[in-house]
Design a protein around this motif. Structure first.
Motif, short mmCIF file in Angstrom:
data_model
loop_
_atom_site.label_atom_id
_atom_site.label_comp_id
_atom_site.label_asym_id
_atom_site.label_seq_id
_atom_site.Cartn_x
_atom_site.Cartn_y
_atom_site.Cartn_z
N THR A 239 38.28 18.87 6.61
CA THR A 239 36.95 18.72 6.01
C THR A 239 36.90 19.32 4.61
O THR A 239 35.81 19.57 4.08
N GLY A 240 38.08 19.58 4.03
CA GLY A 240 38.13 20.03 2.64
C GLY A 240 37.80 21.48 2.44
O GLY A 240 37.31 21.87 1.36
N ARG A 241 38.11 22.32 3.42
CA ARG A 241 37.83 23.76 3.29
C ARG A 241 39.13 24.53 3.53
O ARG A 241 39.28 25.27 4.49
N PRO A 242 40.13 24.35 2.65
CA PRO A 242 41.46 24.94 2.87
C PRO A 242 41.46 26.46 2.90
O PRO A 242 42.25 27.06 3.64
N ALA A 243 40.61 27.09 2.08
CA ALA A 243 40.61 28.56 2.05
C ALA A 243 40.23 29.13 3.42
O ALA A 243 40.86 30.08 3.92
N GLU A 244 39.19 28.55 4.05
CA GLU A 244 38.77 29.00 5.39
C GLU A 244 39.85 28.66 6.41
O GLU A 244 40.09 29.43 7.35
N ALA A 245 40.47 27.50 6.24
CA ALA A 245 41.53 27.11 7.17
C ALA A 245 42.69 28.10 7.10
O ALA A 245 43.25 28.50 8.13
N ILE A 246 43.08 28.47 5.85
CA ILE A 246 44.17 29.44 5.68
C ILE A 246 43.87 30.73 6.43
O ILE A 246 44.74 31.30 7.12
N ARG A 247 42.63 31.20 6.31
CA ARG A 247 42.26 32.46 6.98
C ARG A 247 42.42 32.35 8.49
O ARG A 247 42.92 33.27 9.15
N ARG A 248 42.04 31.22 9.06
CA ARG A 248 42.14 31.05 10.52
C ARG A 248 43.60 30.96 10.96
O ARG A 248 44.00 31.54 11.98
N PHE A 249 44.42 30.22 10.18
CA PHE A 249 45.84 30.14 10.54
C PHE A 249 46.51 31.51 10.45
O PHE A 249 47.35 31.87 11.29
N GLU A 250 46.16 32.28 9.43
CA GLU A 250 46.75 33.61 9.28
C GLU A 250 46.33 34.54 10.42
O GLU A 250 47.14 35.35 10.89
N GLU A 251 45.09 34.40 10.87
CA GLU A 251 44.64 35.20 12.02
C GLU A 251 45.44 34.83 13.27
O GLU A 251 45.80 35.70 14.08
N ALA A 252 45.74 33.54 13.40
CA ALA A 252 46.54 33.10 14.56
C ALA A 252 47.95 33.67 14.49
O ALA A 252 48.51 34.11 15.50
N LEU A 253 48.54 33.68 13.30
CA LEU A 253 49.91 34.18 13.17
C LEU A 253 49.99 35.68 13.38
O LEU A 253 51.07 36.20 13.72
N ARG A 254 48.90 36.39 13.16
CA ARG A 254 48.92 37.82 13.47
C ARG A 254 49.05 38.02 14.99
O ARG A 254 49.59 39.03 15.44
N LEU A 255 48.53 37.06 15.75
CA LEU A 255 48.66 37.12 17.21
C LEU A 255 50.05 36.66 17.66
O LEU A 255 50.63 37.20 18.61
N LYS A 256 50.59 35.63 16.97
CA LYS A 256 51.90 35.09 17.36
C LYS A 256 52.64 34.66 16.10
O LYS A 256 52.56 33.49 15.68
N PRO A 257 53.37 35.56 15.50
CA PRO A 257 54.02 35.27 14.20
C PRO A 257 55.02 34.11 14.25
O PRO A 257 55.26 33.46 13.23
N ASP A 258 55.62 33.86 15.42
CA ASP A 258 56.65 32.82 15.48
C ASP A 258 56.11 31.49 16.00
O ASP A 258 56.86 30.67 16.53
N ALA A 259 54.81 31.25 15.85
CA ALA A 259 54.23 29.98 16.28
C ALA A 259 54.53 28.92 15.24
O ALA A 259 53.90 28.86 14.17
N ALA A 260 55.50 28.06 15.54
CA ALA A 260 55.98 27.09 14.55
C ALA A 260 54.90 26.11 14.12
O ALA A 260 54.75 25.82 12.92
N GLU A 261 54.13 25.59 15.06
CA GLU A 261 53.11 24.59 14.72
C GLU A 261 52.05 25.19 13.81
O GLU A 261 51.60 24.53 12.86
N ILE A 262 51.69 26.43 14.07
CA ILE A 262 50.66 27.06 13.23
C ILE A 262 51.22 27.35 11.84
O ILE A 262 50.52 27.18 10.82
N GLN A 263 52.49 27.76 11.75
CA GLN A 263 53.11 27.96 10.43
C GLN A 263 53.11 26.64 9.65
O GLN A 263 52.84 26.61 8.43
N PHE A 264 53.43 25.54 10.34
CA PHE A 264 53.44 24.24 9.68
C PHE A 264 52.04 23.88 9.18
O PHE A 264 51.87 23.44 8.02
N ASN A 265 51.01 24.06 10.03
CA ASN A 265 49.64 23.74 9.62
C ASN A 265 49.18 24.64 8.48
O ASN A 265 48.45 24.20 7.57
N LEU A 266 49.63 25.90 8.49
CA LEU A 266 49.29 26.81 7.40
C LEU A 266 49.93 26.33 6.09
O LEU A 266 49.30 26.40 5.02
N SER A 267 51.15 25.82 6.19
CA SER A 267 51.81 25.33 4.98
C SER A 267 51.03 24.17 4.36
O SER A 267 50.91 24.07 3.13
N LEU A 268 50.46 23.31 5.21
CA LEU A 268 49.66 22.19 4.70
C LEU A 268 48.39 22.69 4.01
O LEU A 268 48.00 22.18 2.95
#
Length: 697
Positions: free
Chosen positions: A639-668
């Motif tokens: 929906t065009g809100r990458p900054a908020e998306a980045i924050r949510r992906f980073e919060e997820a990686l704090r819970l599971k740093p080796d989550a490959a799918e979330i790292q990929f989505n964060l890269s996008l």
């Protein structure tokens, strides 16, 4: 002769005093039973209200009045259904209504006793209303049966007494209109609770009291009341045997043994009125010894007392006979001559003497009033002592009312006073198990089983604890043992089916699920469990049918709504799935999975704003829900809100740093935000963790 104006003023003062007396009585009742307003539902309130399809389901009124499903109190279930339609399952209004009905019954009791000309009528009503033996009827929602039936019972008595009052000096013929009103109220009382079937005897005694004579013509006028009572009695006897299950060795007593039970019960109830300590929700169940002639003495003594009072009815024996005969008549249905399911736990219960206790307490109040001076004087010792008794009863009742806050508080109090009450250990265990206190629950179930090795409920519950601990083999042994003890134990069939399904014995499991539902057609939990096992087997369509049946039976079954939503989503029926997710959320607002699943469907349906709201709610409820961070981040990026998306992906990686799918989505999301270097680093890391990801982005 006094002037007319003086007489009018006297009448106004009298009415004012009566209104004040009524207000004091009502206020005292509400103050006494006020703690119950913060109490919940207890014991069989689920059967009567919270899990009763007639109360909470779609076919309520029709099933209440046209089938045997209403047990034997259709007017009370109608009342419960109306309360549910207005208030839902908030227990406070149910408790408030029960207190209000008890207060109204107390006012009617006062007026009936006064119309009978019994001295100390207000004192009798106050003692009756505030006595600790009434706590069970007022603080227990299911016993609205008692308070509601008492209203109609006392109204019937009031109208009948009014109809025959002229007979003191006339032709002993009731006035027709109040007599008809009494008959209507008698019917309403019986439809509220059939223990009021002894009303015709109470009316006959009242007629004798007013005229001090017996006439055969009385029976003619009372015959319609007797016909109603006979029909209700036969229905109740049938219901207790074939619906409640009051059959078997626990109820097989000879006539002599039933006489022993009756005599002991009658004196027990009188003794509890005289000295209400201890008050126990479940009293110890007596052992009845066959052939023990001495044990018949209480029964014979009761008959002798009644006979002597009748022989001396022209003098002091008249009031004694009236009060005790009334008491004996009203308590007769629960003295043991007829099977009552509750007798498996105890032969006595405080709520059994709710109306019967009016007789002895009115006799005591009338006797006490003879000691009072003609004009009120609060300094007089007799007034002071009466006030002290009333206050003492009220304080004792208020203290007992706190026991009814929950199943745990109630049954802990029972066990403290009656450690041998196996049903109390069972019910406390159920309350603890529902709270996931498995070890504590298991300890109480084992005590119940030890107290009565033939208790199918306790055996079934021990199996439930073993199943909760993952010991399915041990659980199966207990469930099978419960069915040996009681082949029609529908809950044991349901539990055994689940255990068999866990062991891969599917065909056997299906037979037990089917038998559980045959024994209890409105068994929502069996449909729910069957649906769960079908879903795990991949039979999603069949699972959905059972979930749908469960929520039809029990519309407030939150987990069944949720699972039905999951099944319908699997079956590509998003509209139905969303409907049941929403219903699950209404019933269980803190179900994070329901919020997330609903959000996914809303997202697919183009309702982005609503989807975002439910994703956010899911994370508020469960901050560790990894998939919700990922799904919310993905939607924010789209929906065009990458900054908020980045924050949510980073919060997820704090819970599971080796989550490959979330790292990929964060890269996008980082790429969309123009942070190419970081994006590439996360993309490479994701590919190392999961080589199957796209080769470039």
């Amino acid at each position: 002769m006094a002037p007319a104006g003086n007489t009018s003023a006297r009448e106004l003062r009298s009415r004012k005093r009566e209104w004040i007396a009524a207000a004091i009585l009502v206020a005292a009742i509400f103050a006494t039973f006020q703690p119950s307003l913060s109490a919940g539902f207890i014991w069989d309130d689920d059967t009567h209200v919270t899990a009763n399809p007639r109360v909470i389901g779609p076919l309520g009124f029709r099933e209440i009045w046209s089938t045997t499903a209403a047990n034997y109190f259709p007017l009370v279930l109608t009342h419960f259904r109306i309360l549910h339609a207005i208030w839902g399952l908030d227990p406070l209004p149910y408790h408030a209504v029960n207190i209000a009905l008890h207060a109204l019954a107390a006012l009617l009791c006062w007026r009936v006793l006064r119309r009978l000309g019994i001295p100390g009528a207000w004192l009798a009503a106050a003692v009756w209303a505030l006595h600790p033996v009434q706590v069970e009827s007022v603080a227990w929602i299911s016993e609205l049966k008692n308070t509601q039936s008492a209203i109609f019972y006392l109204l019937a008595a009031w109208f009948f007494i009014r109809s025959v009052a002229p007979a003191r000096s006339a032709a002993l013929r009731p006035a027709l209109v109040p007599w008809l009103l009494a008959l209507v109220c008698a019917l309403l009382a019986i439809l509220s609770k059939p223990s009021t079937v002894m009303l015709p005897v109470a009316l006959l005694l009242s007629w004798w009291w007013l005229t001090r004579t017996w006439r055969w013509s009385y029976l003619g006028w009372l015959s319609p009341f007797l016909a109603l009572s006979l029909a209700a009695s036969l229905w109740t006897i049938w219901e207790q045997k074939f619906h409640a299950g009051a059959v078997g060795s626990e109820w097989n007593y000879t006539l002599m043994e039933r006489g022993i039970i009756a005599g002991r019960a009658a004196w027990f109830y009188l003794g509890k009125l005289l000295w209400p300590h201890p008050i126990i929700f479940v009293y110890p169940r007596w052992q009845v010894t066959a052939g023990d002639l001495f044990a018949l003495i209480p029964f014979l003594l009761a008959l002798i007392v009644l006979f002597v009072a009748w022989r001396r009815r022209a003098g002091v024996g008249g009031p004694v006979f009236f009060a005790l005969a009334y008491f004996a008549a009203l308590i007769f249905p629960v003295l043991g001559f007829f099977n009552v399911y509750y007798f498996r736990y105890s032969f006595v219960a405080d709520h059994f003497q709710y109306l019967a206790s009016i007789g002895p307490l009115a006799l005591a109040a009338a006797g006490w009033s003879a000691l009072l001076p003609a004009h009120f004087n609060w300094r007089h010792p007799a007034y002071a002592l009466a006030a002290a008794v009333v206050v003492g009863l009220a304080l004792t009742s208020r203290h007992e009312t706190f026991s009814y806050r929950s199943n745990e508080t109630l049954f802990r109090r029972v066990i403290a006073r009656n450690p041998g009450a196996g049903m109390a250990h069972n019910n406390l265990g159920n309350a603890l198990l529902a709270d996931d206190r498995i070890d504590e629950a298991g300890a109480h179930f084992q005590i119940a089983q030890r107290l009565n090795p033939r208790d199918a409920d306790a055996t079934n519950n021990v199996g439930s604890v073993l199943a909760a601990r993952g010991d399915h083999a041990g659980a199966r042994v207990q469930f099978e043992r419960a069915l040996q003890l009681q082949p029609d134990h529908f809950d044991a069939h349901n539990n055994l089916a689940g255990a068999l399904a866990s062991a891969g014995r599917w065909n056997e499991a299906v037979k037990h699920y089917a038998e559980a539902i045959r024994l209890k057609p409105d068994f929502a939990n069996a449909h729910y469990n069957w649906g769960n096992d079908l879903f795990r087997r991949g039979e999603v369509a069949e699972a959905a049918k059972h979930y749908a049946r469960a929520v039809t039976i029990e519309p407030a079954f939150a987990l069944a709504h949720y699972n039905l939503g999951v099944a319908l989503a699997e079956l590509k029926q998003p509209a139905g799935a969303m409907e049941h997710y929403r219903r699950a959320i209404d019933l269980m607002p803190d179900n994070a999975d329901a919020h997330q699943n609903l959000a996914l469907l809303l997202q697919e349906n183009g309702q982005t704003a609503a989807a975002l709201t439910h994703f956010e709610r899911a994370l508020y409820i469960d901050p560790n829900l990894l998939s919700a961070y990922n799904n919310l981040g993905t939607l924010l990026r789209k929906t065009g809100r990458p900054a908020e998306a980045i924050r949510r992906f980073e919060e997820a990686l704090r819970l599971k740093p080796d989550a490959a799918e979330i790292q990929f989505n964060l890269s996008l999301a980082l790429r969309d935000a123009g942070r190419e270097t970081e994006a590439k680093a996360y993309f490479e890391s994701a590919r190392r963790l999961k080589p199957g990801l796209p080769q470039e982005f």
